[in-house]
Write a protein that holds these residues in place. Structure first.
Motif, PDB file in Angstrom:
ATOM      1  N   MET A 137      -6.245  -1.116  -4.567  1.00 51.64           N
ATOM      2  CA  MET A 137      -5.124  -0.162  -4.638  1.00 51.64           C
ATOM      3  C   MET A 137      -5.048   0.519  -6.006  1.00 51.64           C
ATOM      4  N   VAL A 138      -5.237  -0.249  -7.096  1.00 55.29           N
ATOM      5  CA  VAL A 138      -5.024   0.321  -8.438  1.00 55.29           C
ATOM      6  C   VAL A 138      -6.273   0.985  -9.018  1.00 55.29           C
ATOM      7  N   GLY A 139      -7.439   0.688  -8.424  1.00 53.43           N
ATOM      8  CA  GLY A 139      -8.676   1.329  -8.879  1.00 53.43           C
ATOM      9  C   GLY A 139      -9.113   0.886 -10.269  1.00 53.43           C
ATOM     10  N   ASN A 140     -10.133   1.591 -10.808  1.00 56.38           N
ATOM     11  CA  ASN A 140     -10.679   1.234 -12.133  1.00 56.38           C
ATOM     12  C   ASN A 140      -9.698   1.479 -13.243  1.00 56.38           C
ATOM     13  N   THR A 141      -8.782   2.410 -13.000  1.00 51.58           N
ATOM     14  CA  THR A 141      -7.884   2.840 -14.075  1.00 51.58           C
ATOM     15  C   THR A 141      -6.614   1.994 -14.142  1.00 51.58           C
ATOM     16  N   GLY A 142      -6.420   1.139 -13.153  1.00 50.21           N
ATOM     17  CA  GLY A 142      -5.242   0.276 -13.155  1.00 50.21           C
ATOM     18  C   GLY A 142      -5.575  -1.109 -13.656  1.00 50.21           C
ATOM     19  N   LYS A 143      -4.627  -2.022 -13.438  1.00 48.08           N
ATOM     20  CA  LYS A 143      -4.863  -3.398 -13.866  1.00 48.08           C
ATOM     21  C   LYS A 143      -4.165  -4.367 -12.922  1.00 48.08           C
ATOM     22  N   VAL A 144      -4.900  -5.443 -12.566  1.00 53.84           N
ATOM     23  CA  VAL A 144      -4.300  -6.530 -11.790  1.00 53.84           C
ATOM     24  C   VAL A 144      -4.281  -7.768 -12.677  1.00 53.84           C
ATOM     25  N   ILE A 145      -3.126  -8.382 -12.783  1.00 52.07           N
ATOM     26  CA  ILE A 145      -3.007  -9.623 -13.544  1.00 52.07           C
ATOM     27  C   ILE A 145      -2.652 -10.708 -12.532  1.00 52.07           C
ATOM     28  N   ALA A 146      -3.551 -11.708 -12.423  1.00 56.40           N
ATOM     29  CA  ALA A 146      -3.389 -12.716 -11.371  1.00 56.40           C
ATOM     30  C   ALA A 146      -3.262 -14.106 -11.964  1.00 56.40           C
ATOM     31  N   PHE A 147      -2.409 -14.928 -11.353  1.00 53.78           N
ATOM     32  CA  PHE A 147      -2.112 -16.270 -11.864  1.00 53.78           C
ATOM     33  C   PHE A 147      -2.418 -17.350 -10.845  1.00 53.78           C
ATOM     34  N   ASP A 148      -2.917 -18.472 -11.334  1.00 44.19           N
ATOM     35  CA  ASP A 148      -2.947 -19.698 -10.523  1.00 44.19           C
ATOM     36  C   ASP A 148      -3.086 -20.895 -11.458  1.00 44.19           C
ATOM     37  N   ILE A 149      -2.557 -22.018 -11.010  1.00 39.64           N
ATOM     38  CA  ILE A 149      -2.638 -23.237 -11.821  1.00 39.64           C
ATOM     39  C   ILE A 149      -3.913 -24.028 -11.536  1.00 39.64           C
ATOM     40  N   GLN A 150      -4.673 -23.606 -10.509  1.00 36.89           N
ATOM     41  CA  GLN A 150      -5.891 -24.335 -10.141  1.00 36.89           C
ATOM     42  C   GLN A 150      -7.140 -23.598 -10.605  1.00 36.89           C
ATOM     43  N   GLU A 151      -8.001 -24.332 -11.289  1.00 36.67           N
ATOM     44  CA  GLU A 151      -9.292 -23.787 -11.709  1.00 36.67           C
ATOM     45  C   GLU A 151     -10.076 -23.254 -10.503  1.00 36.67           C
ATOM     46  N   SER A 170       0.826  -1.218   0.000  1.00 37.33           N
ATOM     47  CA  SER A 170       0.000   0.000   0.000  1.00 37.33           C
ATOM     48  C   SER A 170       0.855   1.262   0.000  1.00 37.33           C
ATOM     49  N   ALA A 171       2.096   1.134   0.439  1.00 35.84           N
ATOM     50  CA  ALA A 171       2.984   2.301   0.450  1.00 35.84           C
ATOM     51  C   ALA A 171       3.570   2.573  -0.935  1.00 35.84           C
ATOM     52  N   VAL A 172       3.475   1.593  -1.816  1.00 33.95           N
ATOM     53  CA  VAL A 172       4.149   1.703  -3.114  1.00 33.95           C
ATOM     54  C   VAL A 172       3.168   1.827  -4.274  1.00 33.95           C
ATOM     55  N   VAL A 173       2.095   1.029  -4.230  1.00 39.30           N
ATOM     56  CA  VAL A 173       1.180   0.952  -5.369  1.00 39.30           C
ATOM     57  C   VAL A 173       0.240   2.150  -5.392  1.00 39.30           C
ATOM     58  N   GLN A 174       0.037   2.696  -6.594  1.00 36.49           N
ATOM     59  CA  GLN A 174      -0.839   3.853  -6.745  1.00 36.49           C
ATOM     60  C   GLN A 174      -1.948   3.556  -7.739  1.00 36.49           C
ATOM     61  N   GLU A 175      -2.997   4.350  -7.645  1.00 34.55           N
ATOM     62  CA  GLU A 175      -4.101   4.223  -8.574  1.00 34.55           C
ATOM     63  C   GLU A 175      -3.577   4.311 -10.014  1.00 34.55           C
ATOM     64  N   GLY A 176      -4.094   3.424 -10.864  1.00 35.95           N
ATOM     65  CA  GLY A 176      -3.673   3.437 -12.267  1.00 35.95           C
ATOM     66  C   GLY A 176      -2.517   2.502 -12.576  1.00 35.95           C
ATOM     67  N   ASP A 177      -1.875   1.962 -11.543  1.00 34.81           N
ATOM     68  CA  ASP A 177      -0.731   1.057 -11.755  1.00 34.81           C
ATOM     69  C   ASP A 177      -1.179  -0.295 -12.304  1.00 34.81           C
ATOM     70  N   THR A 178      -0.238  -0.968 -12.943  1.00 31.88           N
ATOM     71  CA  THR A 178      -0.411  -2.380 -13.290  1.00 31.88           C
ATOM     72  C   THR A 178       0.404  -3.200 -12.296  1.00 31.88           C
ATOM     73  N   VAL A 179      -0.236  -4.238 -11.741  1.00 33.10           N
ATOM     74  CA  VAL A 179       0.406  -5.058 -10.710  1.00 33.10           C
ATOM     75  C   VAL A 179       0.070  -6.531 -10.947  1.00 33.10           C
ATOM     76  N   ILE A 180       0.833  -7.400 -10.304  1.00 33.71           N
ATOM     77  CA  ILE A 180       0.644  -8.840 -10.495  1.00 33.71           C
ATOM     78  C   ILE A 180       0.420  -9.548  -9.170  1.00 33.71           C
TER      79      ILE A 180
END
Ligand code: SAM
Length: 188
Positions: free
Chosen positions: A43-57, A17-27
């Motif tokens: 943290m990133v809001g509507n204008t950012g993007k979160v890309i999340a990974f998992d091997i399990q459905e 939370s100290a580093v990530v800002q609205e609009g950022d892309t994060v993983i």
């Protein structure tokens, strides 16, 4: 806010939370039940993007439900593939990458993160990271495979060039029974 000194995962969120800002892309490298994905999405809001990974459905399903219950399924990509392949999906610099190693809580405890793929993923995450970006890695070593993973991840992290990265290990030193600890890597 979260009581961040209670456990490694809360500490990770606080640092994020100290580093990530609205609009950022994060993983989120280990989506699981989606708690970190949701946190990052806030943290990133509507204008950012979160890309999340998992091997399990199951992880994808649980995370999708969690995000929908908060009306936050937009601006999130849930990817059913291993984090070791993140470079196939992420084409821009990111300000943060969260890893939460081990097995899915309330899931199949035999499906765990593995040292080789974890280290490949950390390497790829470091190359996607922008300046002053951070990676948090919550390391669980209470289970047998986690013990081996801990040693290998630490051995790898120790070799990172101090001219390029700050590498910290945060431990709850008065807790019994191998409490999870947090590794934090900041790109200079
Ligand atoms: N952050 C999650 C949460 O908030 O619920 C918990 C993550 S859990 C400790 C670890 C997750 O990593 C499991 O869901 C597991 O399926 C996943 N995992 C294992 N190997 C993986 C890989 N190669 N790539 C991505 N995820 C993996």
């Amino acid at each position: 806010g979260a009581k961040y000194l209670t456990k490694a995962t809360n500490l990770a969120k606080h640092i994020i939370s100290a580093v990530v800002q609205e609009g950022d892309t994060v993983i989120d490298a280990t989506m699981g039940n989606g708690n970190d994905t949701l946190y990052l999405r806030k943290m990133v809001g509507n204008t950012g993007k979160v890309i999340a990974f998992d091997i399990q459905e199951k992880a994808i399903e649980n995370t999708k439900k969690l995000l929908q219950s908060f009306h936050m399924a937009d601006a999130v990509e849930l990817i059913h593939d291993g984090h070791e392949n993140m470079d196939l999906y992420v084409f821009q610099e990111v300000s943060a990458v969260m890893f939460n190693l081990g097995y899915l809580p309330k899931g199949d405890h035999h499906i765990v993160t593995k040292p080789d793929t974890t280290i490949i993923a950390i390497e790829k995450a470091l190359s996607l990271l922008k300046r002053n970006g951070i990676i948090t890695i919550a390391v669980y070593h209470g289970h047998e495979e986690g013990m081996i993973e801990k040693d290998q991840v630490l051995a790898y992290a120790t070799t990172l060039d101090q001219n390029q990265f700050h590498v910290l290990r945060l431990d709850f030193i008065n807790q019994k029974n191998n409490p999870p600890f947090l590794l934090v890597i900041e790109k200079k």
